[in-house]
Every structure is written in structure tokens, then in C-alpha cells.
Design an enzyme around this catalytic site. Structure first.
Site, PDB file in Angstrom:
ATOM      1  N   CYS A 113      41.823  30.628  43.926  1.00  0.00           N
ATOM      2  CA  CYS A 113      42.194  31.157  43.012  1.00  0.00           C
ATOM      3  C   CYS A 113      43.781  30.633  43.052  1.00  0.00           C
ATOM      4  O   CYS A 113      44.656  32.429  42.205  1.00  0.00           O
ATOM      5  CB  CYS A 113      42.210  32.823  44.383  1.00  0.00           C
ATOM      6  N   HIS A 242      47.640  37.225  42.213  1.00  0.00           N
ATOM      7  CA  HIS A 242      46.042  36.696  41.951  1.00  0.00           C
ATOM      8  C   HIS A 242      45.253  38.772  42.188  1.00  0.00           C
ATOM      9  O   HIS A 242      44.953  39.444  42.995  1.00  0.00           O
ATOM     10  CB  HIS A 242      45.376  36.102  42.925  1.00  0.00           C
ATOM     11  N   ASN A 272      37.420  39.820  40.836  1.00  0.00           N
ATOM     12  CA  ASN A 272      38.185  38.826  41.245  1.00  0.00           C
ATOM     13  C   ASN A 272      37.761  38.110  40.223  1.00  0.00           C
ATOM     14  O   ASN A 272      36.637  37.073  40.093  1.00  0.00           O
ATOM     15  CB  ASN A 272      38.104  38.129  42.835  1.00  0.00           C
TER      16      ASN A 272
END
Length: 316
Positions: A113, A242, A272
Site C-alpha cells: 500500500c 493511502h 482500497n
């Protein structure tokens, strides 16, 4: 001394949209359950024939067009991804081939990530050292391929997409670089809190551990990123974290203290998307005109490996 600068951005998402109501027909969940816990309403999911490098190449082509550059102008391609199944050719090599590039250096970076901010820092270092003059930095992930669609705790989170940035050497304003110094690190002892393991690979995480770490340990690190750039959080025009979970993004952004900043919340519409989330969210903010050109923007990636990396950039 040479600095570097982000001059253009691009993003791409597959056409198929998966809503919370669609997920409720697949697993034991509901729109209310998902939005109350992670703040996500929709996500884009690629089809079986849409590959990671295809997503990446679409985003890269848009960034190049925005920069007014041709593929042949690029001499370094970095792709941040954790969903590349094949070892070789790399995603970066495949993107270069799709775009018809001539002879760029190509490299994949897997920091899950926080991959994009690691890749941006790597490009900045290469440009400062004179090893490249124009770089294409891409975050691209197809999380739909590795999620367990029967696990309601994880499948509600994930989406597919790509974001790209064109980064060029900047010799005219090296004292105030367009890409500020990186602050990066990890917590190796807790690295297994986020995992992509097995054959076929599957995503899993210890959600509460990640939440506690992100909301308590990361805000002071993000403030130090600002310090390294010679700014205070109040100076920031935007904060792009993020896009993991709205319930992480909002408290972290609040604790950073960027009271005048636009906070990216693309996770609501995109889920995500791992390494794609920061460049994709930033590209959308710029496309909508929500950040003035030249304004300072904090980029801060975190997650897999319990790693993090952040820098302040000047908005293109």
C-alpha cells in the site's frame, strides 16, 4: 544540484462498478454495515482479461498526454504493485512495451500500500543523481484478483485501478524541489499484520492491529515529513493518504493538524486500491481543480509490511 518535480498525473479504473448492495447479494453484509465500518460505497473491479499492466498503461498514457510528452521521452519506468503474478516480464517492462517506449530502465517496486510513495522517492533519487531525466511512476493493483470474495471482512474493502505521475529533473529550482525529501520506514516485527500469501495468493489482514497502528503511530511521522520539507501542517493545501479505510483516513488527517488542507476521500468511491490509491486520488483532485498548481501536498502511504513513506510535493 538537481531536484525533481511532478508535472502531470493520470488515472484509470475498470468500467465495472461493484456497489455495497451488489456485495450484499454475495456475502452476509449490508450497505449500512460497510459504510459504518469502512466508509466505502462503491469500488471498480477489472474483468478476467484486464491485466495489471493494462490498467497501468492506461493511467500512464493519460499522464504522458497531460505532460505533453511522448513515450520515447521517458528513460525510467517504475511500477509499484503487489498483484503481479508473473515474475518476468515485470509490470514496468510490460507497460513500457505497451506504450512503445524505446529503451527505458524498468523496475517494479513491491511495498504494497505504500508502494507509490516509495517509487516516487526512488524516482526522485534517480533524477537527483543524474541517472534519469524523465520518469514515469505508476501505482497499479488489481486487488479483486487476490481477495477472498466469501470473506466479508476483507472483500468489502478492495478495488482495482491505477494512477501515474510524470516526474522530471528540475535544475532551475533545486533549492525548493517539487518533490520533497522522503521519510520512510517500517515495523518488521508486525509485518505479518497484512499478508498476500499462498497459491493462489490471497489477501488477509489483522484489521484491528492495522487500525491501532495507523491511527496512533502514523500522525507524528506524517508531521515529521512536513518538517523535512520545511513546512508546517497548516501550510498544506492537500493531504493524500493511502486510501485504506475512511475510518483511518479521517482521524489520521485530523491528528496531523492540516487544518487548511483538502483531504482526499477517494476510498468512498474506489475502495482500497493499494499502491494505486494515492496517485489515483491525487489525479482526481487535480482534474477537478481542487488543488492550486504549485501548492504543497502531503502524500503519505502506509500499510503492507507495516511500512510507510511520505513526502510533500508541489501540485502540478
Amino acid at each position: 544540484m538537481t531536484g525533481s518535480r511532478v508535472v502531470a498525473l493520470g488515472h484509470y479504473q475498470p468500467a465495472k462498478v461493484l456497489t455495497n448492495h451488489d456485495l450484499a447479494a454475495m456475502v452476509d453484509t449490508s450497505d449500512e454495515w460497510i459504510t459504518s465500518r469502512v466508509g466505502i460505497r462503491t469500488r471498480h473491479i477489472g474483468g478476467p482479461d484486464e491485466t495489471v499492466d493494462e490498467l497501468a498503461a492506461h493511467a500512464a498514457a493519460k499522464a504522458l498526454a497531460a505532460a505533453g510528452l511522448q513515450p520515447a521521452d521517458i528513460d525510467l519506468v517504475l511500477v509499484a504493485t503487489s498483484t503481479a503474478i508473473d515474475r518476468s516480464p515485470s509490470m514496468s517492462a510490460r507497460v513500457a512495451a505497451r506504450l512503445g517506449m524505446e529503451a527505458p530502465a524498468v523496475m517494479d517496486i513491491n511495498v504494497v500500500c505504500s508502494g507509490f510513495t516509495h517509487a516516487l522517492a526512488t524516482a526522485d533519487h534517480a533524477l537527483r543523481a543524474g541517472a534519469a531525466t524523465r520518469a514515469l511512476v505508476i501505482g497499479a493493483d488489481k486487488m479483486g484478483d487476490i481477495v477472498d470474495w466469501t470473506d466479508r471482512s476483507s472483500c468489502v474493502l478492495m478495488g482495482d485501478g491505477a494512477g501515474a505521475a510524470v516526474v522530471v529533473a528540475d535544475r532551475e529550482d533545486a533549492e525548493r524541489p517539487g518533490v520533497g525529501p522522503v521519510l520512510w520506514g517500517s515495523v518488521p516485527g508486525m509485518g505479518d499484520a497484512v499478508r498476500i500469501e499462498g497459491t493462489p495468493p490471497r489477501f488477509a489482514q489483522e484489521g484491528q492491529s492495522v487500525y491501532r497502528w495507523a491511527t496512533t503511530q502514523l500522525p507524528p511521522i506524517a508531521r515529521k515529513v512536513c518538517e523535512k520539507a520545511g513546512l508546517t501542517p497548516e501550510d498544506l493545501a492537500a493531504v493524500v493518504l493511502h486510501q485504506a479505510n475512511l475510518r483511518i483516513i479521517e482521524p489520521v488527517a485530523r491528528k496531523i493538524g492540516a487544518v487548511n488542507a483538502v483531504v482526499a476521500r477517494d476510498v468512498v468511491d474506489s475502495g482500497n486500491t493499494s499502491a494505486a490509491s494515492i496517485p489515483m486520488a491525487l489525479s482526481k483532485l487535480v482534474e477537478r481543480g481542487e488543488i492550486p498548481s504549485g501548492a504543497p501536498v502531503l502524500l503519505f502511504g502506509f500499510g503492507g509490511n507495516l511500512s510507510y513513506a511520505g513526502q510533500v510535493i508541489s501540485c502540478p
